[in-house]
Design a protein around this motif. Structure first.
Motif, PDB file in Angstrom:
ATOM      1  N   ILE A  28      37.048  38.341  37.310  1.00 53.26           N
ATOM      2  CA  ILE A  28      36.281  37.154  37.675  1.00 53.26           C
ATOM      3  C   ILE A  28      37.218  36.023  38.095  1.00 53.26           C
ATOM      4  N   ARG A  29      38.299  35.823  37.377  1.00 49.19           N
ATOM      5  CA  ARG A  29      39.241  34.764  37.731  1.00 49.19           C
ATOM      6  C   ARG A  29      39.853  35.010  39.106  1.00 49.19           C
ATOM      7  N   ALA A  30      40.158  36.250  39.408  1.00 44.87           N
ATOM      8  CA  ALA A  30      40.729  36.564  40.731  1.00 44.87           C
ATOM      9  C   ALA A  30      39.724  36.285  41.843  1.00 44.87           C
ATOM     10  N   GLU A  31      38.452  36.612  41.601  1.00 45.40           N
ATOM     11  CA  GLU A  31      37.424  36.351  42.579  1.00 45.40           C
ATOM     12  C   GLU A  31      37.214  34.855  42.773  1.00 45.40           C
ATOM     13  N   ALA A  32      37.211  34.095  41.683  1.00 47.67           N
ATOM     14  CA  ALA A  32      37.043  32.649  41.775  1.00 47.67           C
ATOM     15  C   ALA A  32      38.171  32.009  42.562  1.00 47.67           C
TER      16      ALA A  32
END
Length: 313
Positions: free
Chosen positions: A304-308
């Protein structure tokens, strides 16, 4: 289905055009959301489609026909219209409100009655319970549902929505946006919606058109608008939290990895990444198991952090 070619409109006494040489295409069966600051021309643009406002320049075409060559009354009966505050006739029943346009089109009473019940079912209101009520006996969300039912009653191919949920409380608004958006996509309607709410535009629009001073600044799918703002104005308008807004558009299953995680909390595979992130922060977990009909899968906080991060690079 809807095409605006070099459309312009200047109101008497105005220093500049409300709409300035605007080109816009709304593809058949799609939902296009117009957003922008107050006075940017978005509502004027929408109202030129059904001739509530008439353009000074250019052409507005619906299904290939120039609206200025069409009788305005006949035009409006073929275009559904939902506005803020709904505009229901206060002394008429819900059934009579919904049956307004079919009645004007000469439908039989039996056909109108059947259509009223079908429309109430469609928007999640029990016909037996609601058809005889007056608008003052409904909640804000119920009135908005009736307004949508009325706009769809004659099965128009085109629907215009002008700040449709602006008068509804935030909790009901979120639910209505999701439910009405799903209905419109299922029916394959061509929809032009005006909103000042960036989250509403992102949730409902297949394409989001940001306007400023009567012109289009950027027109893109929601994810693209959030991930790649065209200029500083767009970046400022969509907000510094655009990474979180983008996560709300992506289903958790899109970033899933195969297999379960031991002792991890669970969330539905169709939930948004923003919902998944909220659960991870609340529980302190590093991952979630996804529930649904598919094979066992999980989602990690790192994914999720990478996508954000993609929304701010």
């Amino acid at each position: 289905m809807i095409r605006l070619e070099g459309v312009g409109k200047r109101f008497p006494g105005a220093e500049r055009p409300a709409v300035d040489a605007l080109d816009l295409v709304v593809a058949e069966g799609s939902v296009c959301a117009l957003i922008g600051p107050s006075g940017c021309g978005k509502s004027t643009t929408l109202r030129m489609v059904n001739r509530l406002v008439e353009p000074d320049a250019g052409r507005v075409l619906v299904a290939g026909t120039d609206v200025m060559r069409t009788d305005p009354v006949a035009l409006r009966r073929r275009i559904g219209y939902v506005l803020q505050g709904v505009g229901l006739f206060p002394h008429r029943s819900v059934a009579d409100n919904i049956g307004t346009v079919p009645g004007l089109l000469g439908w039989t009473r039996a056909r109108i009655a059947d259509r009223v019940d079908a429309m109430l079912d469609l928007v999640g209101l029990d016909p037996v319970q609601y058809r005889a009520r007056r608008p003052h006996e409904l909640s804000g969300g119920q009135r908005q549902r009736v307004g949508v039912a009325r706009a769809l009653a004659a099965d128009p191919p085109v629907l215009l929505m002008d700040e449709p949920f602006g008068a509804v409380d935030p909790v009901a608004r979120d639910r209505l946006q999701a439910e009405i958006g799903a209905i419109l996509r299922r029916l394959g309607k061509t929809v032009l919606i005006v909103t000042h709410d960036i989250d509403e535009a992102m949730r409902m629009g297949d394409r989001v058109v940001l306007m400023r001073d009567g012109r289009i600044v950027q027109a893109d799918p929601p994810e693209r608008l959030l991930a790649a703002p065209a200029d500083p104005f767009v970046a400022s308008f969509v907000g510094q939290d655009r990474a979180l807004r983008r996560l709300a558009l992506i289903a958790a299953e899109r970033l899933a990895s195969p297999g379960p995680l031991p002792d991890a909390p669970a969330i539905a595979a169709g939930a948004s990444l923003r919902e998944a992130l909220a659960l991870l922060l609340a529980t302190g977990a590093d991952g979630l198991n996804l529930t649904g009909d598919g094979p066992a899968a999980h989602l990690t906080l790192a994914a999720i952090r990478a996508e954000a991060a993609r929304a701010v690079t």
